[in-house]
Motif scaffolding. Structure first.
Motif: not given
Length: 375
Positions: A145, A124-127, A43-46, A50
């Motif tokens: 994510q 896997k790193r969000g914006r 999963d992507i870490h956001i 967040s």
């Protein structure tokens, strides 16, 4: 003849597959299925922002009437050492350690970031993810994510969130596996004796104490009890000790971690066997090991109290644990083959202890017996 041989080999392979499958089913039934830690999941870490909204977990004070406190982010940011784990890498001690080890800048070195930050791969790193946030929400609770939407909407249960990638930190087995992956190490990250020699503090782990001193960003009330596992202190402690022993034995049996050139990896051994003043006369054995003085000993600190608590729950297994501990110590004076064989036997027993402690209903009698045993 060739066909018969091939059939025998096929049967052997099928038997092995069956054993593995049965083992996995057994572990799932007792709640100890194969664990994928947040740092290793897909999963992507956001990013922590967040979770930091004032109507989510970023309120300055707890909300009255809410089922959760809603100031969890503020508790983490202001009081939890995990939020400062990255910034520690910028201080003079860390800079000197990095210089000693020849690894460049501490705050850029993977060997440091893997435990001092939520160091997931860049894809896997969000914006809005920032490595400088240190050990943030998703380092423990899993990449958001998939589960964040369900969690925010409130349409799903806690079980639904877990299925979508939320890591179940309330489960003492899962919590122990997560915490010890940094507070001792695993096959991907490991604090060696050389790293400690460069200035890193000695690694220590005790799950119940760590849980107690962690600034709580949750409240165990009736709503919490409906949704999550609630383990008492002695069960949390016992599970933590058993898993810590298992992970230490994993390192002992791992050829990538159990040696440092021609020497054994000394972080796996009892510090006091070597680190005491030579001016003091201490030529005496340590009771319980079966070894004489002047011998480097496997660090069996997790075993000492485990032997007492297991003996009270299951006397037969307690006696076996004492016997296997002495066998491991004795094997260190013989040869590597015997040493690793004894370690494998003890590791199997430590795995069984996790299951035993997960099933056992711990109460006041267990605490009393443990204290009497220690005395």
């Amino acid at each position: 003849m060739g066909g018969t041989s091939m059939n025998i080999n096929v049967r052997k392979i099928l038997n092995v597959i069956a054993i593995i499958a049965i083992s996995e089913i057994f572990l799932i039934k007792i709640g100890i299925a194969q664990t994928i830690l947040p740092q290793n999941a897909d999963d992507i870490h956001i990013g922590v922002t967040s979770c930091a909204g004032s109507t989510c977990h970023g309120a300055t004070t707890p909300w009255a009437g809410s089922t959760v406190l809603q100031n969890e982010y503020m508790t983490w940011e202001q009081y939890d050492p995990h939020s400062k784990a990255y910034s520690v890498l910028l201080n003079s001690t860390s800079k000197k350690m990095a210089e000693n080890l020849g690894i460049g800048k501490a705050h850029e070195a993977k060997i440091c970031l893997d435990c001092h930050a939520d160091n997931v791969p860049k894809n896997k790193r969000g914006r809005v993810f920032q490595i400088s946030d240190g050990v943030g929400c998703e380092a423990c609770h899993g990449g958001g994510q998939r589960w964040l939407g369900i969690h925010v909407s409130g349409v799903g249960t806690h079980e639904d969130n877990v299925k979508a990638g939320l890591y179940p930190t309330e489960d003492p087995v899962k919590r122990a596996e997560l915490c010890i992956s940094c507070h001792f190490g695993d096959e991907t990250k490991f604090v060696t004796h050389r790293i400690m020699g460069a200035g890193h503090p000695r690694m220590s782990f005790e799950l119940d104490t760590f849980t107690a001193i962690q600034p709580a960003h949750y409240k165990i009330d009736s709503d919490y009890r409906k949704r999550k596992i609630v383990a008492n202190g002695i069960q949390t402690w016992a599970i933590g000790q058993a898993i810590a022993l298992e992970r230490r034995l994993d390192a002992l049996l791992d050829p990538k971690r159990n040696r440092d050139g021609i020497f054994p990896e000394l972080v796996l051994y009892d510090c006091q066997a070597c680190h005491h003043s030579l001016l003091e006369q201490k030529w005496q054995p340590r009771p319980g090991t079966g070894l004489g003085p002047g011998v480097v000993r496997f660090d069996d600190s997790n075993l000492l109290m485990l032997q007492i608590i297991v003996s009270n729950i299951d006397p037969e297994k307690g006696a076996l644990l004492v016997q296997q501990t002495k066998a491991l110590h004795k094997s260190t004076t013989e040869n590597e083959t015997k040493y690793y064989a004894a370690a494998k036997v003890l590791k199997q027993t430590s795995s069984e202890l996790v299951a035993l402690f997960s099933r056992h209903k711990f109460g006041k009698k267990d605490v009393s017996r443990l204290l009497n045993g220690l005395i």
